[in-house]
Design a protein around this motif. Structure first.
Motif, mmCIF file in Angstrom:
data_model
loop_
_atom_site.group_PDB
_atom_site.id
_atom_site.type_symbol
_atom_site.label_atom_id
_atom_site.label_comp_id
_atom_site.label_asym_id
_atom_site.label_seq_id
_atom_site.Cartn_x
_atom_site.Cartn_y
_atom_site.Cartn_z
ATOM 1 N N ASP A 1 16.217 -19.943 -43.717
ATOM 2 C CA ASP A 1 16.066 -18.712 -43.895
ATOM 3 C C ASP A 1 15.944 -18.448 -45.440
ATOM 4 N N LYS B 1 14.981 -17.463 -49.072
ATOM 5 C CA LYS B 1 14.809 -16.222 -49.546
ATOM 6 C C LYS B 1 13.795 -15.657 -50.386
ATOM 7 N N SER B 2 12.717 -14.860 -50.194
ATOM 8 C CA SER B 2 11.747 -14.675 -51.162
ATOM 9 C C SER B 2 11.662 -13.482 -52.028
ATOM 10 N N ASP B 3 12.552 -12.484 -51.770
ATOM 11 C CA ASP B 3 12.949 -11.256 -52.441
ATOM 12 C C ASP B 3 14.196 -11.263 -52.935
ATOM 13 N N ASN C 1 11.347 -11.058 -55.523
ATOM 14 C CA ASN C 1 10.018 -12.249 -55.832
ATOM 15 C C ASN C 1 9.831 -12.172 -57.284
ATOM 16 N N SER D 1 7.900 -11.439 -47.344
ATOM 17 C CA SER D 1 9.056 -11.526 -46.548
ATOM 18 C C SER D 1 8.939 -10.117 -45.692
ATOM 19 N N THR D 2 9.498 -10.227 -44.375
ATOM 20 C CA THR D 2 9.516 -9.008 -43.442
ATOM 21 C C THR D 2 10.871 -8.133 -43.653
ATOM 22 N N CYS D 3 11.607 -8.623 -44.598
ATOM 23 C CA CYS D 3 12.716 -8.114 -44.827
ATOM 24 C C CYS D 3 12.962 -6.457 -44.961
ATOM 25 N N TRP E 1 8.985 -21.883 -44.764
ATOM 26 C CA TRP E 1 7.327 -21.792 -44.931
ATOM 27 C C TRP E 1 6.456 -23.176 -44.887
ATOM 28 N N ASN F 1 12.678 -8.265 -36.678
ATOM 29 C CA ASN F 1 12.893 -9.532 -37.831
ATOM 30 C C ASN F 1 13.703 -10.306 -37.456
ATOM 31 N N LEU G 1 8.768 -14.647 -39.911
ATOM 32 C CA LEU G 1 7.950 -15.091 -41.171
ATOM 33 C C LEU G 1 6.743 -14.427 -40.802
#
Length: 242
Positions: free
Chosen positions: A31, A33-35, A37, A47-49, A175, A201, A223
């Motif tokens: 998991d 994290k991308s945010d 960003n 992301s889908t968050c 990813w 999600n 994702l």
């Protein structure tokens, strides 16, 4: 984007315990994290968050997000701010945002805040909430009065990504990503597609199946792009509990 007096959001993100400054948890297994960003100054692009928060920002014309995270040993702290400038509807009723400016700082513990600000910031908060303009004004003053350490956050994100690369072969195993996030990698995320499936999600099994290629992907959160066929919006949860 944005309208006068539209309001502000307070958003919680999960930070890395290995970070020298409290960057998002890029090392979180299954998991990553991308945010937020910071590399692209975006939110919700990769992301889908927090889709309800992003939908609310678009509907209300919200102009800014203040970020808080938990920092040892002081607990929850104010760490940054986005002034939002642009939005893109990346799928029907799903939005991503880019900031016109950002500022990340040394953590300011919520427990040290006093008066109205302290009372509001010390209330229980799980993921996000809209905040009163007076609270937003006080938070903005704190951020603006603090030394801008955004460059240090960016350096630390890169350092942790390179640590992940040396350990796993990927900067972002979630990813299968060997490159850092950047605008060069944003195009597939900005292009809405007819293949998008309606999906939550989270998966009860931690597994997802791609409706395009049939491959199974392990990750805690959904994702946007399949690791294998690179199609967008094709992952749906596998229902078996782990």
């Amino acid at each position: 984007m944005g309208t006068p007096d539209a309001g502000s959001y307070l958003s919680v993100y999960l930070s890395s315990s290995a970070g020298r400054v409290p960057v998002r948890d890029v090392l979180r297994l299954d998991d990553n994290k991308s945010d937020p960003n910071l590399e692209t100054m975006t939110y919700g692009l990769f992301s889908t968050c927090e889709p309800p928060m992003r939908q609310s920002i678009a509907a209300r014309g919200i102009t800014e997000i203040f970020f808080v995270t938990s920092v040892d040993p002081v607990g929850r702290a104010l760490v940054g701010w986005y002034e939002l400038g642009w939005l893109a509807e990346v799928d029907k009723n799903d939005f991503a945002f880019a900031a016109r400016s950002a500022r990340f700082i040394d953590p300011i513990p919520v427990a040290h805040m006093r008066g109205t600000l302290g009372r509001e910031m010390q209330k229980p908060l799980r993921n996000y909430k809209i905040i009163d303009p007076r609270v937003a004004d006080s938070l903005r003053e704190l951020v603006e009065a603090s030394t801008d350490r955004t460059a240090d956050y960016l350096f630390e994100i890169d350092r942790l990504e390179r640590m992940s690369l040396s350990r796993t072969g990927f900067r972002y195993p979630s990813w299968d990503g060997v490159d850092e996030f950047g605008w060069d990698s944003a195009a597939p995320y900005l292009a809405g597609g007819s293949t998008t499936v309606a999906a939550p999600n989270a998966s009860p099994s931690g597994m997802w199946v791609c409706t395009a290629c049939g491959m199974r992907i392990r990750n805690e959160a959904r994702l946007k792009i399949c690791n294998v066929c690179r199609q967008r919006g094709t992952l749906e949860p596998v229902g078996e509990a782990r």
